[in-house]
Write a protein that holds these residues in place. Sequence first.
Motif, PDB file in Angstrom:
ATOM      1  N   ALA A  77       0.949  -1.122   0.048  1.00 29.06           N
ATOM      2  CA  ALA A  77       0.126   0.007   0.016  1.00 29.06           C
ATOM      3  C   ALA A  77       0.944   1.158  -0.099  1.00 29.06           C
ATOM      4  O   ALA A  77       2.031   1.348   0.623  1.00 29.06           O
ATOM      5  N   PHE A  78       0.434   2.288  -0.755  1.00 25.95           N
ATOM      6  CA  PHE A  78       1.010   3.649  -0.921  1.00 25.95           C
ATOM      7  C   PHE A  78       0.461   4.646   0.196  1.00 25.95           C
ATOM      8  O   PHE A  78      -0.762   4.796   0.317  1.00 25.95           O
ATOM      9  N   ILE A  79       1.401   4.797   1.137  1.00 26.55           N
ATOM     10  CA  ILE A  79       1.026   5.601   2.377  1.00 26.55           C
ATOM     11  C   ILE A  79       1.569   6.892   2.404  1.00 26.55           C
ATOM     12  O   ILE A  79       2.738   6.999   2.445  1.00 26.55           O
ATOM     13  N   VAL A  80       0.872   8.194   2.507  1.00 30.79           N
ATOM     14  CA  VAL A  80       1.248   9.342   2.523  1.00 30.79           C
ATOM     15  C   VAL A  80       0.559  10.047   3.974  1.00 30.79           C
ATOM     16  O   VAL A  80      -0.460   9.989   4.211  1.00 30.79           O
ATOM     17  N   THR A  81       1.537  10.588   4.745  1.00 29.41           N
ATOM     18  CA  THR A  81       1.432  11.276   6.100  1.00 29.41           C
ATOM     19  C   THR A  81       1.623  12.509   5.974  1.00 29.41           C
ATOM     20  O   THR A  81       2.571  12.907   5.251  1.00 29.41           O
ATOM     21  N   GLN A  82       0.838  13.249   6.691  1.00 25.82           N
ATOM     22  CA  GLN A  82       1.069  14.885   6.558  1.00 25.82           C
ATOM     23  C   GLN A  82       0.392  15.383   7.919  1.00 25.82           C
ATOM     24  O   GLN A  82      -0.460  14.838   8.340  1.00 25.82           O
ATOM     25  N   SER A  83       1.189  16.472   8.403  1.00 26.71           N
ATOM     26  CA  SER A  83       0.742  17.200   9.512  1.00 26.71           C
ATOM     27  C   SER A  83      -0.741  17.854   9.268  1.00 26.71           C
ATOM     28  O   SER A  83      -0.912  18.581   8.240  1.00 26.71           O
ATOM     29  N   VAL A  84      -1.527  18.018  10.312  1.00 19.03           N
ATOM     30  CA  VAL A  84      -2.720  18.527  10.293  1.00 19.03           C
ATOM     31  C   VAL A  84      -2.719  19.696  11.224  1.00 19.03           C
ATOM     32  O   VAL A  84      -2.821  19.415  12.586  1.00 19.03           O
ATOM     33  N   SER A  85      -2.748  21.029  10.679  1.00 14.79           N
ATOM     34  CA  SER A  85      -2.607  22.152  11.624  1.00 14.79           C
ATOM     35  C   SER A  85      -3.791  22.670  12.320  1.00 14.79           C
ATOM     36  O   SER A  85      -3.961  23.096  13.228  1.00 14.79           O
TER      37      SER A  85
END
Length: 326
Positions: free
Chosen positions: A305-313
């Motif tokens: 699986a291709f997983i992308v994480t990003q911070s949520v402000s």
Amino acid sequence: MLLEEFIPPSLRTGQAAEPAVAAPLRAEAGPAEKGGLQRFAHRWARQVVQGMLLTAGVFSAALGLKGFLLPNGFIDGGVTGISLLVSQLTGISLSLLIIVINIPFIILGYYHLGQKFALKTLLTILALSGALLVVSFPVLTHDKLLIAVFGGFFLGAGIGLAMRGGGVLDGTEILALYLSRKLPVSIGDIVLIINIIIFSVAAWLLSMETALYSILAYLSAAKTVDFILVGIEEYTGLTVISFHSTEIRRMITERMHRGATVFECTQGYGTHGHQRLKVEAVFTVVTRLEVVGLTDEIRKIDPGAFIVTQSVSDMKGGLIKKRALH
């Protein structure tokens, strides 16, 4: 491998068509077995990496405490700060206090973050207590400014590495996460309030100078934790692109009880070159303590699986908003 492969054709019983039926079954079993071995190897590799991170975190935190903060009477925030403060005032062993004071938070984490997380946290805290009791660290400096900065640095690095490994060294964030679901305040606000109380008590019972240096150590530790946890803030958004999107969505909503949004998209270019296959992307928002566990569960379903994480402000509405208000 089937036993019939070792029997000569002239001695086999049954119809001649039987080997023809067995061949496709063997061909279908091969990729499945290979995929199972790959998942097993990936799972163990993840466990080894997490164990190494937890071990490194324990020794880094122990160095920050015994090599810098403890010999000079400085404290930190959270449960560690409470333990240091009580130890200085009563003479009770710091190793014992760290375990005893963290037990209620570990129990809280067991019910709200899962058995696996609670077990890792318990083992990590026991390891830290043992390292403080057994391992000797030299006093590296007597300069108070260097003690505060680098003591906080090594302690913060230990906390960050432990969180990367799926556990925590301090139960304060578990309490903050629980209270944020009951009260209309953020995790950061709760942690800040707890630490203000701790440093105010330190200024009253110890000295204002000790409290000020302790605040400096805490700020150094907090910045180091943010540096170690690159991109992992209080809330983190995960986008998962997989052909097993239905199973992943059900795992997120039914087992983790989190909200999820599904997007229909088309593959562009990847490991297999140009693709025009329809695929679904699953998006969810979780706390930073849940990222490692969620990623592990996704890998169990689909290792590719291709997983992308990003911070949520910032967030408004949705399931997380409702959870924070009741």
